[in-house]
Write an enzyme that holds these catalytic residues in place. Sequence first.
Site, short mmCIF file in Angstrom:
data_model
loop_
_atom_site.label_atom_id
_atom_site.label_comp_id
_atom_site.label_asym_id
_atom_site.label_seq_id
_atom_site.Cartn_x
_atom_site.Cartn_y
_atom_site.Cartn_z
NE ARG A 78 58.25 50.68 89.71
CZ ARG A 78 57.17 50.11 90.42
NH1 ARG A 78 56.10 50.95 90.06
NH2 ARG A 78 57.10 49.33 91.24
CG HIS A 122 53.69 45.09 90.06
ND1 HIS A 122 54.04 46.39 89.94
CD2 HIS A 122 52.30 45.14 90.58
CE1 HIS A 122 52.87 47.07 90.10
NE2 HIS A 122 51.93 46.35 90.60
CD GLU A 167 51.84 49.54 95.59
OE1 GLU A 167 50.76 48.72 95.80
OE2 GLU A 167 51.71 50.56 95.26
CG ASN A 292 54.28 52.66 94.33
OD1 ASN A 292 55.39 53.17 93.76
ND2 ASN A 292 54.06 51.52 94.26
CE1 TYR A 294 48.04 54.96 92.47
CE2 TYR A 294 49.50 53.96 93.68
CZ TYR A 294 49.14 54.02 92.33
OH TYR A 294 49.59 53.65 91.37
CD GLU A 352 52.63 51.62 91.26
OE1 GLU A 352 51.47 51.66 91.40
OE2 GLU A 352 53.30 50.47 91.26
C1 BGC Z 1 49.80 48.98 92.30
C2 BGC Z 1 49.37 49.06 90.95
C3 BGC Z 1 47.72 49.20 91.06
C4 BGC Z 1 47.64 50.74 91.53
C5 BGC Z 1 46.20 51.40 91.61
C6 BGC Z 1 49.39 49.91 93.25
O1 BGC Z 1 48.90 49.52 94.25
O2 BGC Z 1 51.42 48.80 92.38
O3 BGC Z 1 49.49 47.64 90.51
O4 BGC Z 1 47.13 49.22 89.72
O5 BGC Z 1 48.33 50.90 92.93
O6 BGC Z 1 45.64 50.62 92.57
#
Ligand code: BGC
Length: 451
Positions: A78, A122, A167, A292, A294, A352
């Site tokens: 991607r 992006h 995002e 995505n 995190y 992600e």
């Molecule tokens: C984004 C990336 C970024 C990653 C880590 C996401 O918000 O798509 O570009 O590097 O998170 O922060």
Amino acid sequence: MNPRFRFPDGFLWGAATSAYQIEGSPLADGAGPSIWQRFAHTPGMMANGDHGDVACDHYRRYRDDVRLMRALGLQSYRFSVNWARVLPQGTGRVNAQGLDFYSRLVDELLENGIAPNVTLFHWDLPAALDDRGGWLNRDSAHWFAEYAAIMFSALDDRVPQWTTLNEPWVVVDGGYLRGALAPGHRNLYEAPIAAHNLMRASGAGIQAYRAHGRHAIGVVFNIEPKYPASDSADDLAATRRADAYMNLQFADPALLGSYPPELREVYGEAWPDFPADDFRLTRQPVDFVGLNYYTRAVVRHDTDALPLRAAPVHQPHRTHTETGWEVYEQGLVDMLTGFRRRYGDIPLYITENGAAFYDPPVVEGEVLDDPLRTDYLRRHLEAAHRAIEAGVDLRGYYAWSLLDNLEWSLGYAKRFGLYHVDFATQRRTPKASAKLYARVIASHGEALGEA
Ligand code: BGC
């Protein structure tokens, strides 16, 4: 090996990057400047004065990087297109050399058996379009559709998967409300307008795809599940506002054709009344949605934390990454099951997932040991498997990121890569997390059961 962790047949294993974060050569071969080029060269905006002039030099080294992908066994890659390489002014004249770079990259991927997954936007808006108001201008939806149609015509014969935006929340929160990211505005009145126009643009891009494309298109959201710090009515309301602002503000207009009522509480008089007709554009049938993931947030009511009147509560007993994000893999399951509950059975991808942990700038040896990132990856892949067992139609997983890269205004010090990059020499070194990921891919998940 543990067959319990075997993923469904056809599950797609990938890794992700984005143009400004890895390509370098931002003005090469006739490209126009993007807002990130402009922002990164504005004094005081970037940690350590970092910028994307060289980054991972992927623009020139893409063939070597495709070899790294192949070594991992990736089935899909991607990446995003820098709009201003293709249309230096954002609209109008096409720069054939810029387009050719992406065409060559796509061919290289296909020759190596890797399916391209292309993100059109992006965050690196052409600076020329920012000069015309950027996402505050309602014409942005038409600009985006024009650009998207050019990309579809050029590459859809070889690209099976597209996404319009990556995002949009980050663009709005970082770029228009808080000013920490390009284009660096701090304006509560602008934020909902930019958000709305981004989702109109996404819809217009999907419409253009139906005319020009014959594969699959979707959109990528970053969803951060919000959990109330207590059962108090105040904390519950604060949690709903935080969820509406970060998550529903984007997914609802795209998938339900409406906004959640909490956004009026968040924005107050800064909330404009959008024409009802606009939702016909924002709500387009998608072939999939990319999410995505995190971290999560535990939320409490806080009258000083504006505009949300909601603040995150630090969880001191848990592990945090170098970006201060709590490692909480159950959030990935909750995100996927919650998304399905609200929006129905749409094919989903994790587009992600990854973590910045400290790695040294220079490494000796053939493999860099990164135990914290390896543990993060293992936990989140296992969580993805649990979500599938819970009935989520999860079709694939993309690790963020293939390479250490420019972490936007945080610069090069925050390393998310499966491959370490020595930015002085451009040497790439696999990390232990890359080795784990390669074993997981080769065993279709069963290596997750290893001790
Ligand atoms: C984004 C990336 C970024 C990653 C880590 C996401 O918000 O798509 O570009 O590097 O998170 O922060």
